[in-house]
Write a protein that holds these residues in place. Structure first.
Motif, PDB file in Angstrom:
ATOM      1  N   GLY A  79       0.801  -1.217   0.000  1.00 27.61           N
ATOM      2  CA  GLY A  79       0.000   0.000   0.000  1.00 27.61           C
ATOM      3  C   GLY A  79       0.833   1.265   0.000  1.00 27.61           C
ATOM      4  N   ASP A  80       2.050   1.197   0.536  1.00 27.05           N
ATOM      5  CA  ASP A  80       2.954   2.358   0.526  1.00 27.05           C
ATOM      6  C   ASP A  80       4.367   1.839   0.727  1.00 27.05           C
ATOM      7  OD1 ASP A  80       4.314   4.734   0.778  1.00 27.05           O
ATOM      8  OD2 ASP A  80       2.776   5.711   1.965  1.00 27.05           O
ATOM      9  N   TYR A  81       4.973   1.368  -0.352  1.00 23.90           N
ATOM     10  CA  TYR A  81       6.276   0.718  -0.258  1.00 23.90           C
ATOM     11  C   TYR A  81       7.368   1.652   0.248  1.00 23.90           C
ATOM     12  CZ  TYR A  81      10.862  -0.822  -1.797  1.00 23.90           C
ATOM     13  OH  TYR A  81      12.196  -1.114  -1.835  1.00 23.90           O
ATOM     14  N   LEU A  82       7.428   2.875  -0.292  1.00 21.11           N
ATOM     15  CA  LEU A  82       8.503   3.792   0.101  1.00 21.11           C
ATOM     16  C   LEU A  82       8.417   4.160   1.571  1.00 21.11           C
ATOM     17  CD1 LEU A  82       8.797   6.183  -2.974  1.00 21.11           C
ATOM     18  CD2 LEU A  82      10.428   4.463  -2.208  1.00 21.11           C
ATOM     19  N   PHE A  83       7.191   4.200   2.117  1.00 23.61           N
ATOM     20  CA  PHE A  83       7.041   4.533   3.532  1.00 23.61           C
ATOM     21  C   PHE A  83       7.707   3.471   4.398  1.00 23.61           C
ATOM     22  CE2 PHE A  83       4.705   4.033   7.529  1.00 23.61           C
ATOM     23  CZ  PHE A  83       4.841   5.300   8.070  1.00 23.61           C
ATOM     24  N   ILE A  84       7.425   2.185   4.166  1.00 22.97           N
ATOM     25  CA  ILE A  84       8.014   1.139   5.015  1.00 22.97           C
ATOM     26  C   ILE A  84       9.518   1.016   4.760  1.00 22.97           C
ATOM     27  CG2 ILE A  84       7.593  -0.779   3.429  1.00 22.97           C
ATOM     28  CD1 ILE A  84       7.322  -0.756   7.300  1.00 22.97           C
TER      29      ILE A  84
END
Length: 390
Positions: A20-25
């Motif tokens: 859902g939000d790869y760069l965030f993790i």
């Protein structure tokens, strides 16, 4: 069961959620020092079309690092507030899993009998209250025609995008067109003091309604937050009126410095500045491997509760597409749409903006023309804005 086995057993569900939000993790894992800078850059820049491929590589990398890294990764997924807000599905996926230090009894059978932890109460206290209807005012100064034969083409697109997204977030979006330096000063002073309609008529204030700007009818009133957007030409530390006279950013923010009886005292004030800050063009740089460095009062400061986000760092130009609008403002609007639905606070959203704008290329050769926004703030709490409707 070991942390590695737990991660392997839940691997598919975890990977689907993190997509859902790869760069965030990825950034969270890097901040937690679970990967080194070289691994971070490699994972960020791998050439794969699908997000799933990036997430699989990240999880595999952590599993290959051994039991301790798997345990730290699962602890991050279970305890980090931002991670839990971004991926609420993780709570059910890891419901029966606990790798927290012994003193924290989150897995205890008696958990329901324990009062809310102090850290949770502190988190609730560190959010700005944004409950007013409307949320507040979003004031847009849109300087397009400088009388030099060259308009700031694309700026209307920026103004409309800002008005639409902040209206969606519950603000009244008001706009003043083509203001001189003195008019900008006086208009901002009027908004700061909540002047009546008679005083605002000089500035031809319009309000966003029904997908377009129309004449202002009702007097503006401050709510729980304030946003000011300046779209203009600029120089180092200043923006220009249409008479090409400079108005300093310090003067703009200082206009809203609260007094004891101010309607904005203790409330967040956000300034979005789309203007060049000089004449230089930023260029890109190829990174080499870097070594990680392991090494409440009843009064608040009068300069507190302010956030200023500028399209570019000092001395440099900012980019604006004549049809689609500016890199910075369009990124702000898009990231607000996505981040506010995830419950992210304004500084986290602006981190995404910085990353998005920083990735863009303005020339035919990579690194020839770049742009880096700059954010500075004295916010004392997290500012989380929520959608109020379409």
């Amino acid at each position: 069961m070991s942390a590695r086995d737990t991660l392997r057993r839940n691997k598919t569900a975890i990977q689907e959620t993190l997509c859902g939000d790869y760069l965030f993790i990825l950034n969270k894992v890097y901040e937690g020092k679970l990967i080194i800078p070289r691994e971070y850059r490699n994972l960020k820049n791998i050439n794969k079309q699908h997000v799933e491929g990036h997430v699989v590589d990240l999880v595999d990398k952590l599993m290959d690092k051994g039991e301790d890294h798997c345990k730290d990764f699962l602890t991050l997924l279970q305890t980090d507030d931002d991670v839990q807000q971004t991926y609420p599905e993780l709570k059910s996926i890891l419901r029966d899993t606990c790798f927290l230090p012994t003193p924290v009894q989150v897995c205890s059978a008696d958990y329901n009998d324990v009062s809310p932890p102090e850290s949770k109460r502190r988190k609730q206290e560190l959010l700005y209250e944004v409950n007013s209807r409307p949320t507040g005012l979003c004031v847009i100064i849109n300087n397009k025609d400088f009388g030099t034969g060259k308009e700031r083409r694309g700026t209307d697109r920026d103004a409309e995008s800002l008005a639409a997204v902040f209206s969606w977030l519950g603000f009244r979006a008001l706009m003043c067109r083509d203001q001189t330096k003195d008019q900008m000063e006086r208009a901002l002073e009027c908004f700061s003091s909540q002047s009546d309609l008679a005083q605002l008529r000089e500035f031809n204030v319009e309000e966003w309604s029904g997908g377009a700007f129309a004449a202002l009818r009702d007097p503006p009133r401050h709510g729980d937050a304030f946003v000011c957007c300046i779209l203009s030409h600029g120089g180092k530390g200043v923006v220009y009126g249409v008479d090409l006279q400079p108005l300093s950013l310090k003067r703009i923010t200082g206009t809203f410095k609260p007094t004891a009886r101010s309607a904005l005292a203790g409330k967040p004030k956000v300034f979005l500045i789309q203007a060049c800050q000089g004449a230089q063009t930023q260029r890109g740089v190829l990174l080499e491997d870097l070594q990680a460095d392991d090494a409440s009062s009843p009064c608040i400061p009068e300069d507190a509760d302010v956030l200023v986000a500028v399209a570019t760092v000092e001395d440099h130009v900012s980019m604006r597409n004549i049809k689609e609008g500016s890199w910075f403002i369009q990124a702000v609007c898009q990231q607000l749409k996505e981040g506010c639905q995830r419950g992210e606070d304004i500084t986290t959203i602006l981190h995404h903006v910085n990353n998005e704008v920083g990735q863009r290329e303005g020339g035919r050769q990579p690194g020839a023309v770049k742009q880096m926004p700059e954010v500075r703030f004295t916010l004392r709490k997290r500012l989380v804005l929520s959608p109020h409707g379409d």
